[in-house]
Design a protein around this motif. Structure first.
Motif, PDB file in Angstrom:
ATOM      1  N   LEU A   1       0.830  -1.214   0.000  1.00 30.42           N
ATOM      2  CA  LEU A   1       0.000   0.000   0.000  1.00 30.42           C
ATOM      3  C   LEU A   1       0.863   1.262   0.000  1.00 30.42           C
ATOM      4  O   LEU A   1       0.418   2.332  -0.413  1.00 30.42           O
ATOM      5  N   ILE A   2       2.091   1.123   0.454  1.00 34.73           N
ATOM      6  CA  ILE A   2       3.008   2.268   0.433  1.00 34.73           C
ATOM      7  C   ILE A   2       3.727   2.357  -0.914  1.00 34.73           C
ATOM      8  O   ILE A   2       3.886   3.439  -1.473  1.00 34.73           O
ATOM      9  N   VAL A   3       4.132   1.205  -1.429  1.00 34.39           N
ATOM     10  CA  VAL A   3       4.996   1.211  -2.621  1.00 34.39           C
ATOM     11  C   VAL A   3       4.202   1.257  -3.943  1.00 34.39           C
ATOM     12  O   VAL A   3       4.523   2.049  -4.837  1.00 34.39           O
ATOM     13  N   ILE A   4       3.168   0.436  -4.078  1.00 33.39           N
ATOM     14  CA  ILE A   4       2.527   0.285  -5.400  1.00 33.39           C
ATOM     15  C   ILE A   4       1.818   1.557  -5.890  1.00 33.39           C
ATOM     16  O   ILE A   4       1.973   1.923  -7.056  1.00 33.39           O
ATOM     17  N   PRO A   5       1.068   2.282  -5.024  1.00 29.88           N
ATOM     18  CA  PRO A   5       0.461   3.519  -5.556  1.00 29.88           C
ATOM     19  C   PRO A   5       1.511   4.499  -6.081  1.00 29.88           C
ATOM     20  O   PRO A   5       1.331   5.093  -7.154  1.00 29.88           O
ATOM     21  N   ALA A   6       2.594   4.662  -5.333  1.00 27.19           N
ATOM     22  CA  ALA A   6       3.645   5.605  -5.750  1.00 27.19           C
ATOM     23  C   ALA A   6       4.349   5.114  -7.017  1.00 27.19           C
ATOM     24  O   ALA A   6       4.624   5.899  -7.927  1.00 27.19           O
ATOM     25  N   ALA A   7       4.601   3.804  -7.077  1.00 32.17           N
ATOM     26  CA  ALA A   7       5.276   3.253  -8.264  1.00 32.17           C
ATOM     27  C   ALA A   7       4.379   3.411  -9.498  1.00 32.17           C
ATOM     28  O   ALA A   7       4.850   3.778 -10.582  1.00 32.17           O
ATOM     29  N   SER A   8       3.081   3.159  -9.321  1.00 30.73           N
ATOM     30  CA  SER A   8       2.137   3.315 -10.437  1.00 30.73           C
ATOM     31  C   SER A   8       2.068   4.775 -10.870  1.00 30.73           C
ATOM     32  O   SER A   8       2.078   5.085 -12.071  1.00 30.73           O
ATOM     33  N   ALA A   9       2.007   5.664  -9.877  1.00 29.04           N
ATOM     34  CA  ALA A   9       1.937   7.100 -10.175  1.00 29.04           C
ATOM     35  C   ALA A   9       3.198   7.556 -10.910  1.00 29.04           C
ATOM     36  O   ALA A   9       3.127   8.376 -11.820  1.00 29.04           O
ATOM     37  N   ARG A  10       4.337   6.999 -10.497  1.00 27.18           N
ATOM     38  CA  ARG A  10       5.607   7.383 -11.143  1.00 27.18           C
ATOM     39  C   ARG A  10       5.566   7.110 -12.649  1.00 27.18           C
ATOM     40  O   ARG A  10       6.098   7.876 -13.444  1.00 27.18           O
TER      41      ARG A  10
END
Lengths: 255, 267
Positions: free
Chosen positions: B197-206
């Motif tokens: 929940l911390i990594v995937i939203p940010a990685a997707s947004a990137r």
């Protein structure tokens, strides 16, 4: 007034001595180029001057101990670091990056526009930094350092990864900042040939100070040999003009 | 669904956690701290176990242990010649092992371990929800005050130090908030899956962002959407909430990957 005053500075990492007893002063408005071979401690000296690493001795900037400078006083120092390529994946636009540096000041937009225009990168403002060439990125980093109107600009080998035409443009830009905006500059460079053309002073560094002073007074075949540990030749690029400095051309003695 | 108080609590807590994780995740991802967040999450298991063992609130003990482990990792990394992934590779299994042993040693009431490992919509109490809200508000204030400094540190730590930004102080607060958000998230997503929940939203947004501002907005939106729909699907299907949220996150990631592939050349 001395803008930078370095007295007896030594840096050790564990048992390894990186810098030994460095002493020099820089007057306001002067342009200093630091030269030396790889591993000579050039970047370490800059980090010490910026107060980023522990050191023995004294470093004063604006007449004050670098370790005691407030955040506001530090804003008078512009810094362009050596390694910026790893940040290319950071999804930030040129405009966002520069706005990060300038903070809340009056006429912010106007200041940013002026500097972007001055450095010829106004059309890059919406670009991601990952989309820029090495030369463009370097200009963005210089703009970032300049927007707070620093009194001194410290640059650590800013020409890494820049081609020859980019180098020429870069030195013309730095010369403009020095001559027209009266900014004091400390620049680490591998290129000995530019020293006499642009710098007021040169510092030859190889863990200790090999020479320091006006380029034409201290740069000699002997001092360069002592610096690089190789026989070096200094050739006059063309006859010295009567109303200007000599152009020096340095070539590896083995060639 | 909203007629059940437990579900209302879970949804609100999920939205708060999703937004916080999405926001802090941007900095975690850009600072290459994804594995770090995972280690803090696993360390919180021993914190939960310690809470039951000592009969104190496991939520609070998990926060304390998560924070101490995050400091321990940072200390060992800076004071030894070990690489960061090696240090985390030591802390992560050791803290989990301590947690399992403490669970084994605890007498009397013992919670279902799987509830903590994979999250449960039934586990969000009113006090958990209040604590999540307080953490959210305090973190928001912190982020507003130091947003520029945090961004500068993430982008170029050396320049940030040269400018006189107190990197150690901001980093310490950052780790405290990361620990708090991780522990809050374990209620709905679980210890094993919170780092997603911390990594995937940010990685997707990137993958689909054209600016830093966009990356933050997308990341927060992805965190909130995945939490809301994950909990809703979990309610109707009786599947574990954490796993459902992570499956939605993985779909968002695939969508972002495809959008990047077909919309832009590599950003």
């Amino acid at each position: 007034m001395k803008i930078v005053d370095v007295k007896g500075v030594s840096v050790e990492f564990g048992r390894r001595k990186i810098l030994d007893n460095i002493n020099f002063q820089l007057d306001r408005g002067e342009f200093l180029i630091i030269i030396g071979p790889n591993g000579a401690g050039k970047s370490t000296l800059l980090k010490a001057i910026l107060g980023l690493i522990p050191f023995k001795g004294e470093i004063h900037i604006f007449g004050k101990d670098i370790r005691k400078l407030s955040r506001k006083e530090r804003e008078r120092i512009g810094y362009v670091p050596q390694k910026f390529l790893h940040e290319r994946e950071f999804p930030i636009t040129v405009e966002e990056l520069i706005n990060l540096s300038i903070g809340k000041v009056e006429r912010r937009e106007e200041i940013v526009n002026n500097f972007l225009s001055l450095l010829g990168i106004e059309d890059l403002r919406k670009k991601l930094i990952g989309e820029l060439s090495g030369g463009q990125l370097q200009r963005v980093f210089i703009t970032r350092a300049l927007v707070r109107s620093p009194e001194i600009l410290i640059m650590d080998e800013p020409l890494s990864g820049i081609d020859i035409s980019g180098e020429k443009t870069f030195y013309e830009l730095v010369n403009f900042l020095h001559r027209e905006l009266k900014i004091s500059i400390i620049l680490v460079s591998h290129d000995v040939t530019v020293v006499d053309r642009f710098a007021d002073k040169v510092l030859c560094l190889n863990k200790r100070m090999v020479c320091f002073g006006k380029p034409r007074e201290v740069l000699s075949e002997k001092s360069l040999e002592s610096l690089y540990g190789k026989e070096m030749g200094i050739y006059k690029h063309k006859p010295c003009p009567e109303d200007g400095p000599c152009k020096l051309f340095v070539e590896d003695g083995d060639v | 669904m909203f007629s059940y108080p437990f579900m209302v609590r879970a949804i609100i807590a999920g939205i708060i956690t999703g937004a916080l994780a999405g926001f802090i995740g941007v900095f975690v991802v850009l600072r290459k701290m994804s594995f770090y967040a995972n280690a803090i999450a696993h360390a919180s298991l021993s914190g939960v176990a310690l809470g039951f063992f000592l009969s104190v609130d496991p939520f609070l003990s998990a926060m304390a242990v998560g924070f101490l482990v995050s400091l321990g990792i940072g200390y060992l990394f800076h004071k030894t010649s070990l690489f960061m992934d090696t240090v985390i590779g030591i802390f992560l299994p050791v803290s989990m092992a301590i947690g399992i042993i403490l669970f084994g040693l605890t007498r009397g009431y013992k919670p279902e371990l799987i509830t903590y490992l994979f999250g449960s919509i039934l586990s969000v109490s009113l006090s958990n929800l209040l604590l999540s809200s307080v953490v959210g508000i305090v973190f928001l204030i912190f982020a507003i005050i130091v947003f520029k400094d945090m961004t500068m540190i993430s982008f170029d730590e050396e320049c940030a130090k040269a400018r006189g930004i107190n990197v150690t102080l901001i980093d310490t607060f950052f780790l405290i908030f990361l620990s708090l958000i991780v522990v809050i998230g374990t209620k709905t997503v679980g210890i094993v899956l919170i780092s997603a929940l911390i990594v995937i939203p940010a990685a997707s947004a990137r993958l689909i962002s054209r600016s830093f501002k966009e990356m933050i907005i997308y990341s927060v939106v992805f965190g909130v959407i995945s939490s809301f729909f994950g909990l809703t699907i979990s309610y109707y299907t009786n599947l574990p909430s954490g796993a459902t949220i992570v499956i939605i996150l993985s779909l968002i990631f695939v969508f972002s990957l495809l959008r990047q592939r077909f919309s832009y050349e590599k950003i």
